[in-house]
Design a protein around this motif. Structure first.
Motif, mmCIF file in Angstrom:
data_model
loop_
_atom_site.group_PDB
_atom_site.id
_atom_site.type_symbol
_atom_site.label_atom_id
_atom_site.label_comp_id
_atom_site.label_asym_id
_atom_site.label_seq_id
_atom_site.Cartn_x
_atom_site.Cartn_y
_atom_site.Cartn_z
ATOM 1 N N ASN A 2 -93.717 -32.913 49.130
ATOM 2 C CA ASN A 2 -93.588 -31.237 49.737
ATOM 3 C C ASN A 2 -92.007 -31.115 49.742
ATOM 4 O OD1 ASN A 2 -96.102 -31.260 49.238
ATOM 5 N ND2 ASN A 2 -96.639 -30.953 51.065
ATOM 6 N N GLU A 3 -91.025 -31.459 49.058
ATOM 7 C CA GLU A 3 -89.670 -30.989 49.201
ATOM 8 C C GLU A 3 -88.823 -31.029 47.985
ATOM 9 O OE1 GLU A 3 -87.631 -35.230 50.655
ATOM 10 O OE2 GLU A 3 -88.466 -33.997 52.135
ATOM 11 N N PHE A 4 -87.999 -30.252 47.819
ATOM 12 C CA PHE A 4 -87.092 -29.907 46.594
ATOM 13 C C PHE A 4 -86.351 -31.178 46.467
ATOM 14 C CE2 PHE A 4 -88.006 -25.544 47.544
ATOM 15 C CZ PHE A 4 -88.238 -24.991 46.257
ATOM 16 N N GLN A 5 -86.090 -31.930 45.207
ATOM 17 C CA GLN A 5 -85.370 -32.979 45.096
ATOM 18 C C GLN A 5 -84.724 -33.033 43.780
ATOM 19 O OE1 GLN A 5 -87.878 -36.481 45.472
ATOM 20 N NE2 GLN A 5 -87.742 -36.400 47.499
ATOM 21 N N ARG A 20 -87.451 -31.868 41.174
ATOM 22 C CA ARG A 20 -88.991 -31.741 41.753
ATOM 23 C C ARG A 20 -89.136 -30.505 42.554
ATOM 24 N NH1 ARG A 20 -90.561 -36.875 44.516
ATOM 25 N NH2 ARG A 20 -90.411 -37.687 42.645
ATOM 26 N N LYS A 21 -89.912 -29.748 42.145
ATOM 27 C CA LYS A 21 -90.348 -28.452 42.837
ATOM 28 C C LYS A 21 -91.258 -28.841 44.206
ATOM 29 C CE LYS A 21 -89.608 -25.878 38.654
ATOM 30 N NZ LYS A 21 -90.059 -25.142 37.611
ATOM 31 N N VAL A 22 -91.362 -27.887 45.143
ATOM 32 C CA VAL A 22 -92.093 -28.372 46.269
ATOM 33 C C VAL A 22 -93.498 -28.171 45.706
ATOM 34 C CG1 VAL A 22 -93.002 -27.362 48.322
ATOM 35 C CG2 VAL A 22 -90.602 -27.268 47.657
ATOM 36 N N HIS A 23 -94.073 -27.414 44.822
ATOM 37 C CA HIS A 23 -95.531 -27.243 44.473
ATOM 38 C C HIS A 23 -96.026 -28.205 43.419
ATOM 39 C CE1 HIS A 23 -93.314 -24.734 41.844
ATOM 40 N NE2 HIS A 23 -94.373 -24.826 41.215
ATOM 41 N N ASN A 27 -91.798 -35.093 38.791
ATOM 42 C CA ASN A 27 -90.484 -34.824 38.207
ATOM 43 C C ASN A 27 -90.434 -34.096 36.745
ATOM 44 O OD1 ASN A 27 -89.731 -36.190 40.292
ATOM 45 N ND2 ASN A 27 -89.321 -38.196 39.133
#
Length: 94
Positions: A2-5, A20-23, A27
């Motif tokens: 649950n975090e942006f990466q 990677r988006k939170v929702h 990837n």
């Protein structure tokens, strides 16, 4: 979780960049206009492109069912200063 990466992945011929988006749990590989993965020559180039893609995603307008959220327009109308001609026209009507 649950975090942006952002990150990179080594492949034959170079590196892929991904975000990677939170929702999302997976990837998203950076792709060109045809939908093909973009292979960058260096890891640094892939990571920089992933960072730019993430910033572009984060700066997109908020959407709900394909339409911009009305609150943005209402807030902009409230907080943006009115032009001098519009303000004088409004004052002369009253």
């Amino acid at each position: 979780m649950n975090e942006f990466q952002i990150g990179t992945e080594a492949v034959a011929g170079g590196h892929l960049g991904w975000i990677r988006k939170v929702h999302r749990a997976t990837n998203e590989i950076l792709r060109d206009n045809r939908g093909e993965p973009i292979v960058f020559a260096t890891q640094d180039a892939a990571k920089a492109a992933a960072g730019e893609a993430m910033v572009a995603y984060l700066n997109t307008p908020i959407l709900r069912d394909g339409a911009r959220v009305e609150a943005i327009s209402k807030a902009e109308a409230f907080f943006k200063p009115k032009s001098v001609s519009a303000a004088s026209a409004a004052g002369s009507v009253a």
